[in-house]
Motif scaffolding. Structure first.
Motif, PDB file in Angstrom:
ATOM      1  N   VAL A   1       1.151  15.257  -2.260  1.00 18.20           N
ATOM      2  CA  VAL A   1       2.112  15.308  -3.345  1.00 18.20           C
ATOM      3  C   VAL A   1       1.717  14.248  -4.365  1.00 18.20           C
ATOM      4  N   ALA A   2       1.736  14.645  -5.637  1.00 19.74           N
ATOM      5  CA  ALA A   2       1.531  13.695  -6.734  1.00 19.74           C
ATOM      6  C   ALA A   2       2.925  13.290  -7.192  1.00 19.74           C
ATOM      7  N   ALA A   3       3.236  12.002  -7.078  1.00 18.52           N
ATOM      8  CA  ALA A   3       4.597  11.547  -7.339  1.00 18.52           C
ATOM      9  C   ALA A   3       4.597  10.159  -7.955  1.00 18.52           C
ATOM     10  N   LEU A   4       5.637   9.908  -8.723  1.00 16.63           N
ATOM     11  CA  LEU A   4       5.856   8.568  -9.267  1.00 16.63           C
ATOM     12  C   LEU A   4       6.564   7.754  -8.200  1.00 16.63           C
ATOM     13  N   ASN A   5       5.961   6.637  -7.802  1.00 12.07           N
ATOM     14  CA  ASN A   5       6.569   5.722  -6.840  1.00 12.07           C
ATOM     15  C   ASN A   5       7.505   4.805  -7.619  1.00 12.07           C
TER      16      ASN A   5
ATOM     17  N   PRO B   1       8.654  13.416  -7.091  1.00 12.55           N
ATOM     18  CA  PRO B   1       7.495  14.299  -6.874  1.00 12.55           C
ATOM     19  C   PRO B   1       7.326  15.304  -8.014  1.00 12.55           C
ATOM     20  N   HIS B   2       6.118  15.347  -8.569  1.00 10.60           N
ATOM     21  CA  HIS B   2       5.812  16.230  -9.690  1.00 10.60           C
ATOM     22  C   HIS B   2       4.990  17.447  -9.276  1.00 10.60           C
TER      23      HIS B   2
ATOM     24  N   LEU C   1       1.244   8.899 -11.758  1.00  9.32           N
ATOM     25  CA  LEU C   1       1.512   9.494 -10.451  1.00  9.32           C
ATOM     26  C   LEU C   1       0.511   8.998  -9.416  1.00  9.32           C
ATOM     27  N   GLY C   2       1.024   8.695  -8.239  1.00  6.81           N
ATOM     28  CA  GLY C   2       0.183   8.386  -7.093  1.00  6.81           C
ATOM     29  C   GLY C   2       0.033   9.632  -6.244  1.00  6.81           C
ATOM     30  N   GLN C   3      -0.956   9.642  -5.370  1.00  2.00           N
ATOM     31  CA  GLN C   3      -1.179  10.774  -4.477  1.00  2.00           C
ATOM     32  C   GLN C   3      -0.843  10.358  -3.057  1.00  2.00           C
ATOM     33  N   PHE C   4       0.040  11.125  -2.421  1.00  2.00           N
ATOM     34  CA  PHE C   4       0.507  10.815  -1.081  1.00  2.00           C
ATOM     35  C   PHE C   4       0.229  12.006  -0.164  1.00  2.00           C
ATOM     36  N   LYS C   5      -0.457  11.746   0.938  1.00  2.00           N
ATOM     37  CA  LYS C   5      -0.734  12.803   1.907  1.00  2.00           C
ATOM     38  C   LYS C   5       0.555  13.120   2.658  1.00  2.00           C
TER      39      LYS C   5
ATOM     40  N   GLU D   1      18.508  13.438 -10.094  1.00  2.90           N
ATOM     41  CA  GLU D   1      17.471  14.142 -10.845  1.00  2.90           C
ATOM     42  C   GLU D   1      16.534  13.166 -11.542  1.00  2.90           C
ATOM     43  N   PHE D   2      15.335  13.651 -11.875  1.00  8.43           N
ATOM     44  CA  PHE D   2      14.384  12.871 -12.657  1.00  8.43           C
ATOM     45  C   PHE D   2      13.771  13.759 -13.726  1.00  8.43           C
ATOM     46  N   GLU D   3      13.271  13.147 -14.776  1.00  4.49           N
ATOM     47  CA  GLU D   3      12.521  13.839 -15.815  1.00  4.49           C
ATOM     48  C   GLU D   3      11.036  13.594 -15.561  1.00  4.49           C
ATOM     49  N   PRO D   4      10.202  14.628 -15.681  1.00  2.42           N
ATOM     50  CA  PRO D   4       8.759  14.425 -15.516  1.00  2.42           C
ATOM     51  C   PRO D   4       8.236  13.385 -16.500  1.00  2.42           C
TER      52      PRO D   4
END
Length: 99
Positions: free
Chosen positions: A43-47, A31-32, A60-64, A77-80
């Motif tokens: 949430v805008a997040a990389l799936n 999640p970004h 990024l996808g958008q998830f309600k 952890e993740f890097e943007p």
């Protein structure tokens, strides 16, 4: 405040992955950005389970949030994404928290 919201706020602030149930499937997200649109949280997040074509950059996808269930933090952890822009997708959206 919902458990999913708290989990995602922590994940964004710590740049940690989450796992959740979405449309009956388990997904892993990076999640970004959390934002509000017309009173609903997204949430805008990389799936991380999505397969991208070789000529396609991951995005990024958008998830309600209302559709994300059993959300849990994964201690990874993740890097943007390179070139990530912390602005909400639409002009009328309101940013809540970004990496």
């Amino acid at each position: 405040m919902s458990d999913s919201r708290l989990t995602l706020l922590e994940a964004i602030s710590r740049r940690m992955l989450v796992e959740a149930q979405y449309n009956g499937a388990t997904i892993r997200l990076a999640p970004h950005l959390m934002f509000e649109r017309h009173g609903d949280l997204f949430v805008a997040a990389l799936n991380l389970g999505k397969t991208w074509r070789s000529d396609e950059e991951p995005r990024l996808g958008q998830f309600k949030l209302a559709g994300l269930n059993d959300t849990r933090l994964i201690e990874e952890e993740f890097e943007p994404l390179p070139g990530y822009n912390p602005q909400p997708p639409r002009e009328t959206d309101v940013a809540v928290l970004s990496v």
